[in-house]
Design a protein around this motif. Sequence first.
Motif, PDB file in Angstrom:
ATOM      1  N   MET A   1       0.823  -1.199   0.000  1.00  0.00           N
ATOM      2  CA  MET A   1       0.000   0.000   0.000  1.00  0.00           C
ATOM      3  C   MET A   1       0.862   1.257   0.000  1.00  0.00           C
ATOM      4  SD  MET A   1      -3.217   0.024   2.554  1.00  0.00           S
ATOM      5  CE  MET A   1      -3.828   1.667   2.864  1.00  0.00           C
ATOM      6  N   THR A   2       2.207   1.114  -0.050  1.00  0.00           N
ATOM      7  CA  THR A   2       3.028   2.316   0.019  1.00  0.00           C
ATOM      8  C   THR A   2       3.096   2.977  -1.348  1.00  0.00           C
ATOM      9  OG1 THR A   2       4.403   0.685   1.069  1.00  0.00           O
ATOM     10  CG2 THR A   2       5.058   2.950   1.376  1.00  0.00           C
ATOM     11  N   THR A   3       2.674   4.199  -1.367  1.00  0.00           N
ATOM     12  CA  THR A   3       2.763   4.970  -2.597  1.00  0.00           C
ATOM     13  C   THR A   3       3.345   6.319  -2.221  1.00  0.00           C
ATOM     14  OG1 THR A   3       0.527   5.702  -2.206  1.00  0.00           O
ATOM     15  CG2 THR A   3       0.792   3.921  -3.782  1.00  0.00           C
ATOM     16  N   GLU A   4       3.797   7.034  -3.243  1.00  0.00           N
ATOM     17  CA  GLU A   4       4.428   8.322  -2.977  1.00  0.00           C
ATOM     18  C   GLU A   4       3.519   9.418  -3.519  1.00  0.00           C
ATOM     19  OE1 GLU A   4       8.787  10.365  -3.698  1.00  0.00           O
ATOM     20  OE2 GLU A   4       8.124   8.725  -4.977  1.00  0.00           O
ATOM     21  N   ILE A   5       3.346  10.471  -2.730  1.00  0.00           N
ATOM     22  CA  ILE A   5       2.564  11.600  -3.211  1.00  0.00           C
ATOM     23  C   ILE A   5       3.514  12.727  -3.571  1.00  0.00           C
ATOM     24  CG2 ILE A   5       0.836  13.317  -2.605  1.00  0.00           C
ATOM     25  CD1 ILE A   5      -0.479  11.238  -0.881  1.00  0.00           C
ATOM     26  N   LEU A   6       3.389  13.229  -4.784  1.00  0.00           N
ATOM     27  CA  LEU A   6       4.297  14.269  -5.267  1.00  0.00           C
ATOM     28  C   LEU A   6       3.486  15.516  -5.574  1.00  0.00           C
ATOM     29  CD1 LEU A   6       5.791  11.637  -7.595  1.00  0.00           C
ATOM     30  CD2 LEU A   6       7.186  12.810  -5.878  1.00  0.00           C
ATOM     31  N   SER A   7       4.123  16.669  -5.451  1.00  0.00           N
ATOM     32  CA  SER A   7       3.377  17.888  -5.761  1.00  0.00           C
ATOM     33  C   SER A   7       4.309  18.944  -6.326  1.00  0.00           C
ATOM     34  CB  SER A   7       2.689  18.418  -4.509  1.00  0.00           C
ATOM     35  OG  SER A   7       3.649  18.818  -3.567  1.00  0.00           O
ATOM     36  N   SER A 369      -1.256  10.342   2.293  1.00  0.00           N
ATOM     37  CA  SER A 369      -1.271   9.008   1.695  1.00  0.00           C
ATOM     38  C   SER A 369      -2.260   8.154   2.482  1.00  0.00           C
ATOM     39  CB  SER A 369       0.121   8.384   1.767  1.00  0.00           C
ATOM     40  OG  SER A 369       0.415   8.119   3.120  1.00  0.00           O
ATOM     41  N   LEU A 370      -2.639   7.015   1.916  1.00  0.00           N
ATOM     42  CA  LEU A 370      -3.552   6.134   2.639  1.00  0.00           C
ATOM     43  C   LEU A 370      -2.895   5.585   3.903  1.00  0.00           C
ATOM     44  CD1 LEU A 370      -5.229   4.379  -0.395  1.00  0.00           C
ATOM     45  CD2 LEU A 370      -6.267   5.994   1.184  1.00  0.00           C
ATOM     46  N   ASP A 371      -1.545   5.441   3.887  1.00  0.00           N
ATOM     47  CA  ASP A 371      -0.834   5.021   5.099  1.00  0.00           C
ATOM     48  C   ASP A 371      -1.019   6.030   6.224  1.00  0.00           C
ATOM     49  OD1 ASP A 371       0.133   2.651   4.244  1.00  0.00           O
ATOM     50  OD2 ASP A 371       2.095   3.424   3.598  1.00  0.00           O
ATOM     51  N   GLU A 372      -0.874   7.307   5.867  1.00  0.00           N
ATOM     52  CA  GLU A 372      -1.036   8.358   6.885  1.00  0.00           C
ATOM     53  C   GLU A 372      -2.445   8.349   7.455  1.00  0.00           C
ATOM     54  OE1 GLU A 372       0.904  11.494   4.184  1.00  0.00           O
ATOM     55  OE2 GLU A 372       0.517  12.538   6.082  1.00  0.00           O
ATOM     56  N   VAL A 373      -3.426   8.206   6.568  1.00  0.00           N
ATOM     57  CA  VAL A 373      -4.820   8.173   7.042  1.00  0.00           C
ATOM     58  C   VAL A 373      -4.997   6.962   7.960  1.00  0.00           C
ATOM     59  CG1 VAL A 373      -7.242   8.044   6.377  1.00  0.00           C
ATOM     60  CG2 VAL A 373      -5.640   9.317   4.948  1.00  0.00           C
ATOM     61  N   GLY A 374      -4.417   5.828   7.534  1.00  0.00           N
ATOM     62  CA  GLY A 374      -4.515   4.607   8.340  1.00  0.00           C
ATOM     63  C   GLY A 374      -3.955   4.827   9.750  1.00  0.00           C
ATOM     64  N   LYS A 375      -2.829   5.559   9.853  1.00  0.00           N
ATOM     65  CA  LYS A 375      -2.232   5.802  11.187  1.00  0.00           C
ATOM     66  C   LYS A 375      -3.142   6.697  12.030  1.00  0.00           C
ATOM     67  CE  LYS A 375       2.530   4.923  10.006  1.00  0.00           C
ATOM     68  NZ  LYS A 375       3.291   5.389   8.830  1.00  0.00           N
ATOM     69  N   LEU A 376      -3.743   7.695  11.389  1.00  0.00           N
ATOM     70  CA  LEU A 376      -4.652   8.577  12.138  1.00  0.00           C
ATOM     71  C   LEU A 376      -5.855   7.795  12.664  1.00  0.00           C
ATOM     72  CD1 LEU A 376      -4.540  11.646   9.734  1.00  0.00           C
ATOM     73  CD2 LEU A 376      -3.796  11.628  12.123  1.00  0.00           C
TER      74      LEU A 376
END
Lengths: 414, 412
Positions: A1-7, A369-376
């Motif tokens: 599920m690890t993806t990278e968000i770029l901006s 990222s979905l990982d961050e949301v998952g941790k919250l």
Amino acid sequence: MTTEILSQKLTNGMVLVGEPTRSLESVAFTFLLPSGCCYDPPQRAGLASLTGEMMLRGAGPRDSRTWISDLENLGVERGESVGVAQATYHGATLKDNLYAGLGLFADLLRRPHLPADQLDAGRNTCLQELRSIDDEPSHKLMIELRRRQYPDPWGRSSHGDGVGLRAATIDDVRRFHEQHYRPENTILSVAGNFDWQRLCDTVEQMFGDWQPGAAREPVTGNGRPTGNYIPFESNQSHVGVAYPTIPYKHPDYFQAWAAVGVLSSGSSSRLFTEVREKRGLCYTVYASLHTQRDRASVLCYAGTTAERAQETLNVTVSELQRLGKGIEHSELSRLKARIKSSLIMQQESTSARSGALGRDWYHLGHARSLDEVGKLVDALSADSINAFLEANPPRDLLVVTLGPEPLELPNGVS
Amino acid sequence: MEFRHHRLENGLEIVAETNDDAHSMSVAFLVRTGSRDEADDVAGVSHFLEHMCFKGTPRRSADDVNREFDEIGAHYNAFTSEECTAYYASVLPEYQEASVDILADILRPSLRPDDFDMEKKVILEEIQMYLDQPPFGMDDRLKQLHMGRHPLARSVLGTSDSVGALTPMQMRTYFDSRYAADNLFVAAAGKVDFDALVEQVAKRCSNWHPQAAKRHVPPAASTPKFEVVHRPTATQQYVLQLADAPSSEDDDRYAAKLLATVIGDDSGSRFYWELVDPGLVETASLGHYEYLGAGMFYTWLSCEPDLVEDNLARIRDILGEVEQSGVTEEELRQAKNKVKARVVLGSERPQNRLFNVGGNWLQRREYRTVADDIQSLDAVTIDQIRIVLKKYPLTVASTVTVGPREDVRGPT
């Protein structure tokens, strides 16, 4: 599920945010533009929607037929909507057609023809959409609930009104486009199978020379309707309840969101159990957290036959009052399981991801990222939610009903 | 992607499209029963029974069913159509067995009289809800008008009277005759452990009895009719039109779908350019729906009440023109590109694949890959579309219009 968000931020202020996932065949993109109905001028309610409608009538080197057939031949599924603060333009396609698809949207957003001879056609479409709301009483009720719950212009319906739509001229439409379709505060979010560097280069080429305009303030002054009852000839009575809560950007947002989840996420949630399952009062009942950038509300709905509407309202309100007394650990653990599977399933939809990335950026100035949301979500506990609910119990309830008869408001409700 | 199939001794089949790259899996129990299998005295029972399956079993109360589905984070639901009742759940792969356990259990419901009475209220609310939305219910009326007493013309919801009069005993009898091991199957898609799935289903369903349930499939004999339904409280005027079309066993169905896309897709179609884009209607669409033994071309339109006659004439002209001249190569190419992209985009989600795999098995007992569907779409020619138009003329249609207009002149 690890993806990278770029901006990346273009010099004109437009933001590009992306989440590449190589394993998928598709790619989806979402443009969020600061062009919602909060900018409708006085006596022109509905202008943002009318402008959005007119945008589809030819752009750049193509007339409307060529624009739509080129887009469809690329296999781009598209959708547009106008909200209070923003207009949204969305597309999804197979990975090889991303850049050609974006090129069509660059024309649409920057170089629409807005043809004078099609204004009446566009206006008629908007007027018919407005009329059709009267044939969907639950939809009509929720529009009226939001209008009463939020200060103007934040409770507005983007459909506008007949007076405003009839008065709008092609110059109004062109001016609205000129002023509000601008790169500053525009967000383009992309998710799926694409190369980030190539995307950055293409977007720079397509949007880099888009000139910023003057900052615009939302237009207030339309007032805020009052009254708890809207007479309506229908079989069912439609019950709406709203109360204020905290918006997405607030550090405690997930506490508030989870509390609403206990109320209404899943069939074991409190509203479904108490109103539908135990008492058979209605087919549809729900509560959801409706968030704008600087304000938010919990909006509840139940539709039921007129003679059972009073009981439905009373039970719904008593559930809201009970929520203020706290939730159980088991309720939260069920909710977490549902959220976890939702997050993982979101990963399987590029459309859902591109929408979420853009919304995150709008609310937070960065995307999670979905990982961050998952941790919250993991960090939530019954204690943390109960502490939040103790400090912020559902209060200042606003009730609005629509149906053949008015209802009595329960104690402590306005 | 791999297709797997297994049949238990009692006739219960298990089919799956497994995809190791997926993050989630979806599983469904599909029962070959729906409103077309009902008799007059139990109209609406299939849909009511679907609700009752969530009201508890000998092992679980209704609260247990809801709670346990939520505990595994399942996204689950059920629906009833004319010919199928489906119960499904999408879950993370580690909950495959837990989801099968609940689904298999609720397919053997207790049907307790107290729950029956409570749930009847919910169904009656559902019927009232639709009555407040003027066009709803009119699709039932239109089918009856066009197809007469054909089983496919039966309403899924039933009426307040028919549902109100149902008894638990009637439901039990219907259940026993339809929810038999050989009249339902399990379908799955996504990250599925198929060998485990077979064991999990066998453990719970091997003692279910086969029944050799029958379905009556009479030929569809339709007569075009026109009817005005007056709803003074409605704001917009609605038009629904039904014409015969290729059935689910008919290879012409791909040509029919592309034809419907050319004429009545919600964007870039003839309806779009001639009705929606000029602002003459709020919406106008044409779709193709396939059932065992019969198909339907379904036109749907909403507009200002005063414009309804003009719009009826415009629809007739558009359909007449297509019948006369067929579609162009360019139109067909655009429709193919659009539909193929939808097929591929939709296929990324296991739940969408579940309904594709389940639908193909339900209707034809066949498995089709995404590539098979793309190939069938690519193979359609304008000549085939001409043949479909000849066999199923779109202008030979029944029409119902509902709204504030008391009197509407049909197109001459």
